[in-house]
Every structure is written in C-alpha cells, then in structure tokens.
Design an enzyme around this catalytic site. Sequence first.
Site, PDB file in Angstrom:
ATOM      1  N   LYS A 299       0.828  -1.202   0.000  1.00  0.00           N
ATOM      2  CA  LYS A 299       0.000   0.000   0.000  1.00  0.00           C
ATOM      3  C   LYS A 299       0.875   1.270   0.000  1.00  0.00           C
ATOM      4  O   LYS A 299       0.448   2.316  -0.462  1.00  0.00           O
ATOM      5  CB  LYS A 299      -0.920   0.035   1.218  1.00  0.00           C
ATOM      6  CG  LYS A 299      -1.842  -1.168   1.383  1.00  0.00           C
ATOM      7  CD  LYS A 299      -2.936  -1.206   0.330  1.00  0.00           C
ATOM      8  CE  LYS A 299      -4.053  -2.191   0.661  1.00  0.00           C
ATOM      9  NZ  LYS A 299      -3.633  -3.600   0.632  1.00  0.00           N
TER      10      LYS A 299
HETATM   11  C1  LIG Z   1      -4.224  -4.698   0.144  1.00  0.00           C
HETATM   12  C2  LIG Z   1      -3.405  -5.925   0.099  1.00  0.00           C
HETATM   13  C3  LIG Z   1      -3.667  -6.937  -0.840  1.00  0.00           C
HETATM   14  C4  LIG Z   1      -4.805  -6.844  -1.825  1.00  0.00           C
HETATM   15  O1  LIG Z   1      -4.591  -5.876  -2.793  1.00  0.00           O
HETATM   16  P1  LIG Z   1      -5.817  -5.301  -3.645  1.00  0.00           P
HETATM   17  O2  LIG Z   1      -5.255  -4.209  -4.438  1.00  0.00           O
HETATM   18  O3  LIG Z   1      -6.836  -4.842  -2.637  1.00  0.00           O
HETATM   19  O4  LIG Z   1      -6.332  -6.444  -4.450  1.00  0.00           O
HETATM   20  C5  LIG Z   1      -2.832  -8.038  -0.853  1.00  0.00           C
HETATM   21  N1  LIG Z   1      -1.827  -8.167   0.043  1.00  0.00           N
HETATM   22  C6  LIG Z   1      -1.570  -7.227   0.958  1.00  0.00           C
HETATM   23  C7  LIG Z   1      -0.458  -7.436   1.926  1.00  0.00           C
HETATM   24  C8  LIG Z   1      -2.339  -6.078   1.016  1.00  0.00           C
HETATM   25  O5  LIG Z   1      -2.067  -5.146   1.942  1.00  0.00           O
END
Ligand SMILES: *Cc1c(COP(=O)(O)O)cnc(C)c1O
Length: 495
Positions: free
Chosen positions: A112
């Site tokens: 993120k």
């Molecule tokens: C948010 C997240 C995901 C999922 O990603 P999306 O873009 O919501 O599909 C997968 N792994 C981790 C560690 C995340 O923080």
Amino acid sequence: MEVLYRSTRGQGGEVKASQAILKGLADDGGLFVPTTIPKLEVSVNELSKMTYQEVAYEVMKLYFTDFTEEELKNCINKAYDSKFDTEEIAPLAEVDGAYYLELFHGATIAFKDMALSILPHLLTTSAKKNDVKNEIVILTATSGDTGKAALAGFADVKGTRIVVFYPHGGVSPIQEKQMVTQKGDNTFVVAINGNFDQAQSGVKAIFGNKELAKEMDEKGFQFSSANSINIGRLIPQVAYYVYAYAKLFAEGKVAKDEKINVVVPTGNFGNILAAYYAKNMGLPIDKLVCASNDNKVLYDFFETGCYDRNREFILTNSPSMDILISSNLERLIYKIAENDSEKNAELMAELAKDGKYTITDSMRKQLADFYGNYATEAETTEEIKRVYDKTGYIMDTHTAVASCVYGKYKKDTNDDKVTVIASTASPFKFTRSVMNAINPAYDKLGDFELVDELSKIGNVKVPNAIEEIRNAEIRHNNLCNVDEMESVVKKFLNM
Ligand SMILES: *Cc1c(COP(=O)(O)O)cnc(C)c1O
C-alpha cells in the site's frame, strides 16, 4: 494527449485527473476511469536504463495530464525517497524459478505504501490546482495495511486530516499496533464492531451523505478517499509493473517483447487492475493470475461469470485479502462491457440489492486475460514452509497465497513463461502466521521475540517500521459500532 476521467456509472460528465483525485468516488457512486488507456511512449530499452522515479514519471504523466512536469516530479520525488529502505524502491527477488516483486520496502512494509506515499502529494497538489480552500478529510476503511500506510502518508500533511476505521479483531496484532501508535495531530484511528466489508460500506455511506457534505462544507471541510478506488492510488501502481518488466529486460531475463505472466494476491482488485492497465498500455504481459484466499469470490467469478457475495465471510491469515466486495472490479466490469456505463450501473445495482450479478457471454469472453484460483489456509501455510525449506526465502501469507496459486496455474496449463509474483507485504508484518507456518513450536514466543527469530532464521534485518513500534506508546484507543461511524467522524472534526 489529454486524458479525462468519467464515472463507471455514467453520470457527471468528464473531469480532469486532479478533479478525479480530489473526489475519490464519483457523485453517482461509480469509480473514475480514464476515457482511454494511454500507450507507453518510451521503449522498454529506454525504460530499462531508468530509475524507479523516472519510470514512475513516464507512466503517470500519461494519466495525470493536467499536472505540470514540475508538479508531478515533485510528487514522485517526495513519495519515493528515503522512506524506502532500498534505492530500487521495488526490487525483484529471484526465488525458486519465479521473480518476487517486493513491494514492501516503504514506510509501513506493505505494498500500500507504493501508492499511499504519493497520494497525499497528488491530493494536495490537486487541491491547489482547483482552488480548494477546504481542509481535506481522508476517510478510510482498512483491512489492515491501507490504514497504516494512509496514516503514514497523511500524518502532518498540511491541509489534511485522516480518519481510519478497522475491523476490531480483524487485523494482525502488528498491524493494529502500527495503527494505534500513529503520531500526528491530524490522525484518528477507530476500531469498529464489525468486519471489513461493514467498515467499507459505512465509509461509503458517509461519502454518499449529501446533507453531511453540505454541513462539512460550511465548516470548511470536504471528504476524500484514500481507499484503492481513488484513481490517484491506482495509477501509481501501474508504474511498478512497468519497472519490473524493464528490470527483467535490463538483466537479460526476458528478450525484447517477450511476454511474462503476473500473479497478484488479490483483495479489492486494485493491484491486479493496475497490472491489467499496464498490459493495456502495451507492456508485454500475457496472463494476469488472480490469487484469492478462502474468500474466493473472484475465483468463482472467473469460473462462472457470476459475482456472488452471499457467503460466509472467512477470517484468514491473509487478512488484507479478506474481502467479499472487490470495489475495483467495477472498473474491469465497465471495460469488458465495452465502456457501457448503463450496463455496469445495472450490474452494480443488482450487487447492492441481491449481493450478486452475472455478466453476459460477450463480457466473459473478454476475461481471457485472467486466470483465477485460490489457496486455502492450509495450502498457504504449506507454501511458506515449502519455499523456506527449499530456498531460505521467507514470504508473508499474502504473497504465499499468490505463490501457491502460481503453482496451481503451472500445473493446470504447463505455461512456463517468465513470471512476476507481486509480493505485497514483508513477512515481519505477519510474523506469527509466518513463523507458525515454518514451525508451530514458535507459537509460544511473544510477538517481538518472533520478530527477532524471523530475522535470525531468514537472515534479514528487522525493518525500521517494526523497530519503531516495539516500545511506542498507544495514542488511539477508540471502539465504535457500525452505526456510530458518522458521529465519530463529526466528533473528531469538532462538528
Ligand atoms: C491490500 C493488500 C492486498 C490486496 O490488494 P488489492 O489491491 O486490494 O487487491 C494483498 N496483500 C496485501 C499485503 C495487502 O495489503
């Protein structure tokens, strides 16, 4: 060429990138999409000589066309700096015949950060460009990683405040500690008695409340979203797929125009959608492998053409993927409906009413770019152990879901193309699950003993993000019910 944005549900006309970033969600509840997906303007050969920041600029300038070069470069340089613990920003690790694209080297050690370190700058720049005088209030629902990454991105950014809701008991202890120790007078963290989907629906309801918006405006505030529906989060994510490909090319791992596969552990469908945009920009990607955990709504969707959220919500050891409504899927639905916003709006209305919808046959045909599968809890755990025993590389639970699904994909198809697996979190973020997978005897250790043990057996330094919270004081201690979310926000804003 100027790229404009319109809602997937058709109302409100076209807006500039900076306006779409400011709004987050379109007024009709739809998501902003570019009217066309631009093509890359530089060759892979040129890209392969660029830094991460330079590649990011080449990608983002094609989408954020109302930003000046100086504005955009400024945002990029403020975002991808020494907050990351490697100059490469997103390094590739070659492990057991695949390339793990490590997207977890930022401030909060999850992917993120790739988007949320730049969003505050895109947002404040957009506000300036549009003469917005109101303070921007970021409202976010998180299944764990978004919350902390958004808090870290927005903390003490002038002209902004941020409120984060997370499901009580629905995030890992480290994730929770990361959030409740957040500094910054403009930050506010609240646990809710409910799951992630309820948190997300609650936030959407607050966004959709026109009366509240009016009241806010009178008090000098306006909402925006840091959730992955914001186009200002989606587009920066396109950059690392381009960067990864350029890197593979630079290192001679792929020939000119050679296609690769990309595997993405998926929740809200943002990360994999970014890969899909990269493909549509001309990056040589063949299959987009969508990996789910036990909440396998997306797998079922790819199998049957029916998206059905009517099912038990399962808490897993990959909590950031515990999602039954993948918001960003709407952008794909809109695209495979050939940009037919009426059709999309109809399906989304069905989703809201019945919790499900079925796409048409011609829409299904356009899903050939995707392969979906899932990993159960046991398979995820086994995958962590298998790869560790074989190579010494320790991956987190989300990455393990993707890694396991990649194994299933190869078995199903015998496709042996060069493959990039998006590694979305540091194993230090999910230490207990990861260490238990390697040896259940570790379970008796405390959280930070586990951290030190992981560092030892994996031969990797404890990330700063973890060191920081070892002894940090708890600054947020709030719990509310789903129906109290709005009043909690108002209280924080002294309204
Ligand atoms: C948010 C997240 C995901 C999922 O990603 P999306 O873009 O919501 O599909 C997968 N792994 C981790 C560690 C995340 O923080």
